[in-house]
Enzyme design. Structure first.
Site, PDB file in Angstrom:
ATOM      1  N   SER A  83       0.787  -1.234   0.000  1.00  6.83           N
ATOM      2  CA  SER A  83       0.000   0.000   0.000  1.00  6.83           C
ATOM      3  C   SER A  83       0.817   1.280   0.000  1.00  6.83           C
ATOM      4  CB  SER A  83      -0.965   0.003   1.190  1.00  6.83           C
ATOM      5  OG  SER A  83      -2.017  -0.901   0.960  1.00  6.83           O
ATOM      6  N   TYR A 182     -10.883   1.820   5.682  1.00  4.64           N
ATOM      7  CA  TYR A 182      -9.866   1.572   4.666  1.00  4.64           C
ATOM      8  C   TYR A 182     -10.454   0.772   3.512  1.00  4.64           C
ATOM      9  CZ  TYR A 182      -5.078   0.965   2.991  1.00  4.64           C
ATOM     10  OH  TYR A 182      -3.923   1.014   2.262  1.00  4.64           O
ATOM     11  N   SER A 183     -10.249   1.263   2.291  1.00  5.67           N
ATOM     12  CA  SER A 183     -10.832   0.610   1.120  1.00  5.67           C
ATOM     13  C   SER A 183      -9.874   0.647  -0.051  1.00  5.67           C
ATOM     14  CB  SER A 183     -12.156   1.283   0.724  1.00  5.67           C
ATOM     15  OG  SER A 183     -12.675   0.690  -0.453  1.00  5.67           O
ATOM     16  N   ASN A 184      -9.357  -0.533  -0.405  1.00 10.79           N
ATOM     17  CA  ASN A 184      -8.532  -0.642  -1.607  1.00 10.79           C
ATOM     18  C   ASN A 184      -9.332  -0.321  -2.862  1.00 10.79           C
ATOM     19  OD1 ASN A 184      -5.768  -1.838  -0.746  1.00 10.79           O
ATOM     20  ND2 ASN A 184      -7.270  -3.020   0.414  1.00 10.79           N
ATOM     21  N   GLY A 322       2.799  -0.960   3.891  1.00  7.07           N
ATOM     22  CA  GLY A 322       2.175  -1.771   2.861  1.00  7.07           C
ATOM     23  C   GLY A 322       2.284  -3.253   3.138  1.00  7.07           C
TER      24      GLY A 322
END
Length: 367
Positions: A83, A182-184, A322
């Site tokens: 990330s 949190y959202s990818n 990440g």
């Protein structure tokens, strides 16, 4: 991608992997060496780090580069940065804002018509600071020990597929902007928006706007290529049930599943160089760097693709971390650029390494 490690740690609580510490490649700082050895002893197969304090640089490695060998971790090695990709992507988005080609308050609908339900209420800002409420695609993906996880190792995922998987689920909260989650998915959409604005892929834009100008020779966006070029430690995930080993070498895998939110490969040197340039104002004007450092909610220290934490000595450091399944990376810098630390590990799934790595970061910053 976040939360991968929690799922994998749960599946492998009984793992027992022994990794012996190795010597640092540069003049050692005994305290940092001991701290990095401690991270490996508790949580990792191997680790590598670069710490900068003014003009002084310390690089070190611990553990082994590959299970079953005594091969030292290459201190200049490459790894999947997960990330931390998001900070690079957010920087490109803000450069487009600076150029007047995009606005932070543009609705997603303006750039990706019909893609996001009620996309007129979700803005670019919401995607960047994880306040969109859009369901995280990571939650829809299989994890070990599910057989589908291993079956998908070489699968190429498209952004459209990932977004569709996520948006088949209702929002985690409403309205957009009301909370942090949190959202990818938001960053997959941002990758598509960059293409809509520029006519080029997000990878091409990161390459020409950041990687080439900063001479980040060890940094790349591999797309669907499974390889890590150059020196690198091997990375592992929990092995399937019934396997003779407890860890499976997962160094080579198709990173398209992480896409715009996490596909990047980098080095400790390159990440320190990037964050020094970003926080030093070389990539964004002050007004947009200030936006990047503004939290989306009062409860989370996360702005527009940038996180921060306070150290015990009172120095606030900015950066990101990440999780790329077989690799985990952390990179933080002080605003004045004097103090920098990047550490990457190949996890052994004996528990969550965050506390141990944060202790290393604190030691690197505070001494």
């Amino acid at each position: 991608m976040k939360r991968v490690r929690q799922a994998l740690v749960t599946a492998t609580a009984a793992l027992a992997v022994v990794a012996a510490p190795t010597a640092a490649a540069a003049e050692p700082k005994d305290e940092l060496r001991r701290e990095l050895d401690g991270v490996v002893a508790a949580h990792a197969v191997g680790a590598l780090a670069e710490v900068r304090d003014g003009r002084r640089v310390w690089r070190g490695g611990s553990g082994v580069a590959a299970l079953g060998t005594a091969r030292a971790v290459p201190v200049d090695g490459r790894f999947r940065a997960g990330s931390i990709t998001k900070t690079f992507l957010a920087t490109v988005v803000l450069q487009l804002v600076d150029a007047g080609r995009l606005r932070l308050d543009d609705p997603v609908e303006a750039w990706l018509p019909g893609v996001v339900p009620d996309g007129r209420r979700v803005t670019v800002r919401h995607l960047l600071n994880h306040t969109s409420g859009l369901y995280d695609v990571l939650r829809t993906l299989p994890m070990p020990p599910a057989a589908e996880f291993y079956d998908n190792r070489w699968r190429t995922w498209t952004a459209e597929e990932l977004v569709a998987r996520a948006l088949a689920n209702p929002p985690t909260f409403e309205p957009p902007g009301a909370a942090y989650s949190y959202s990818n998915t938001g960053y997959v959409l941002l990758g598509q928006i960059i293409t809509a604005v520029t006519g080029r892929s997000y990878g091409e834009e990161i390459e020409r706007r950041i990687i080439r100008p900063l001479t980040l020779r060890g940094t790349s966006l591999p797309g669907a290529s499974p390889w890590i070029r150059g020196p690198h430690p091997r990375g592992y995930v929990p092995a399937p049930p019934g396997s003779p080993a407890r860890l499976l070498d997962y160094t080579e895998m198709n990173p398209s599943v992480m896409g715009a939110g996490g596909e990047m490969i980098s080095t400790t040197r390159d990440l320190n160089r990037f964050f020094a340039a970003l926080l030093g104002g070389r990539l964004l004007p002050d007004r947009l760097l200030d936006e990047m450092k503004t939290p989306g909610t009062e409860t989370k220290k996360y702005g527009l693709g940038l996180a921060w934490r306070d150290t015990p000595c009172g120095i606030t450091v900015y950066g990101n971390d990440g999780d790329a399944m077989a690799y985990q990376a952390y990179s933080f810098s002080s605003l004045d650029g004097r103090y920098q630390v990047t550490v990457a590990i190949t996890p052994a799934f004996r528990g969550d390494p965050d506390d141990a790595v944060e202790a290393f970061v604190d030691k690197a910053i505070c001494g």
